[in-house]
Design a protein around this motif. Structure first.
Motif, PDB file in Angstrom:
ATOM      1  N   THR A  23      52.617  40.744  29.165  1.00 16.75           N
ATOM      2  CA  THR A  23      52.337  40.108  30.454  1.00 16.75           C
ATOM      3  C   THR A  23      53.365  39.016  30.723  1.00 16.75           C
ATOM      4  O   THR A  23      53.986  38.484  29.791  1.00 16.75           O
ATOM      5  N   ARG A 133      42.382  36.129  37.353  1.00 14.30           N
ATOM      6  CA  ARG A 133      42.328  37.560  37.589  1.00 14.30           C
ATOM      7  C   ARG A 133      43.579  37.985  38.341  1.00 14.30           C
ATOM      8  O   ARG A 133      44.039  37.278  39.229  1.00 14.30           O
ATOM      9  N   VAL A 134      44.120  39.144  37.991  1.00 11.88           N
ATOM     10  CA  VAL A 134      45.262  39.711  38.695  1.00 11.88           C
ATOM     11  C   VAL A 134      44.740  40.758  39.667  1.00 11.88           C
ATOM     12  O   VAL A 134      44.088  41.723  39.270  1.00 11.88           O
ATOM     13  N   ILE A 135      45.011  40.554  40.936  1.00 11.23           N
ATOM     14  CA  ILE A 135      44.552  41.476  41.976  1.00 11.23           C
ATOM     15  C   ILE A 135      45.769  42.143  42.601  1.00 11.23           C
ATOM     16  O   ILE A 135      46.655  41.458  43.134  1.00 11.23           O
ATOM     17  N   LYS A 136      45.837  43.458  42.525  1.00 12.53           N
ATOM     18  CA  LYS A 136      46.944  44.197  43.104  1.00 12.53           C
ATOM     19  C   LYS A 136      46.540  44.703  44.485  1.00 12.53           C
ATOM     20  O   LYS A 136      45.501  45.341  44.647  1.00 12.53           O
ATOM     21  N   VAL A 137      47.352  44.385  45.472  1.00 13.77           N
ATOM     22  CA  VAL A 137      47.101  44.821  46.847  1.00 13.77           C
ATOM     23  C   VAL A 137      47.975  46.040  47.118  1.00 13.77           C
ATOM     24  O   VAL A 137      49.202  45.921  47.167  1.00 13.77           O
ATOM     25  N   PRO A 138      47.388  47.230  47.265  1.00 10.69           N
ATOM     26  CA  PRO A 138      48.195  48.439  47.461  1.00 10.69           C
ATOM     27  C   PRO A 138      48.863  48.457  48.823  1.00 10.69           C
ATOM     28  O   PRO A 138      48.432  47.780  49.769  1.00 10.69           O
TER      29      PRO A 138
END
Length: 218
Positions: A23, A133-138
């Motif tokens: 990471t 938290r890791v939030i991925k926005v597609p």
């Protein structure tokens, strides 16, 4: 176990015995493994079973954005974990901070939930402060300009003063339990929004701050 001050070249030796960091936070933590210095203020030590064969290292460094505490990172080769070397390294690097501005500061460390590092930190007396938290926005998740709720978005340049001020307000809010020191716009931009920490500032890249703030729990 022989423990000495970390010197030039030791970081390369450590890379040979540690598994690859998975990471960005892991890479950042390992960047603390460099020779002790007073500017930036950092103290670091390394443990060796025989000369030039390290098994672990520890470092404590100042946090320019959080002057009331310091970062600490302790890491031991996987095959050597659970034998007490981590505790010895932690005690040794703490001893190195005596007489410096690092002495007596609260310490912070990043660990993965459920990892051996979390258990080790708890054994040292550390308690959870914040959770990330890791939030991925597609692609396509945000509305295109002129449709949906695009009126809630405002496109600004990555290095703009407006975005930097918005980021500073957000960063201060989510770190309410880990007080942020007085920061200038320049410091915030250099630390988070410049090319050095990885932000892209070319013209084709833009940020989309929401006009109405979103409350988040961290």
């Amino acid at each position: 176990m022989p423990i000495r001050e970390l010197t030039d070249g030791d970081d390369l030796r450590l890379n040979e015995v540690f598994a690859d960091a998975t990471t960005p936070a892991g890479h950042m933590a390992r960047s603390l493994f460099r020779p002790s210095s007073d500017s930036p203020l950092i103290r670091s030590v390394i443990a060796e079973v025989v000369p030039d064969v390290p098994v672990g290292a520890a470092a404590i460094a100042e946090s320019p954005l959080h002057p009331y505490r310091a970062w600490v990172h302790v890491e031991v080769a996987a095959e050597e974990q659970g034998q007490g070397q981590g505790r010895e390294l932690f005690d040794a690097v703490c001893a190195e901070t005596r007489g410096t501005a690092l002495e007596g500061l609260d310490l912070r460390v990043r660990v993965h939930a459920g990892s051996p590092g979390e258990g080790f930190a708890q054994a040292l007396g550390f308690t959870p402060l914040t959770t990330t938290r890791v939030i991925k926005v597609p692609a396509g998740a945000l509305p295109p300009a002129g449709g949906g709720r695009a009126e809630d978005l405002e496109i600004v340049a990555t290095g703009s003063v407006k975005l930097t001020k918005a980021f500073l307000a957000w960063y201060t809010a989510v770190n309410r339990d880990d007080a942020v020191g007085p920061l200038t716009i320049g410091q915030v931009n250099n630390a988070f929004l410049s090319e050095a920490p990885g932000a892209q500032r070319r013209n084709r890249h833009r940020a989309l701050p929401l006009r109405d703030p979103i409350r988040t729990g961290c």
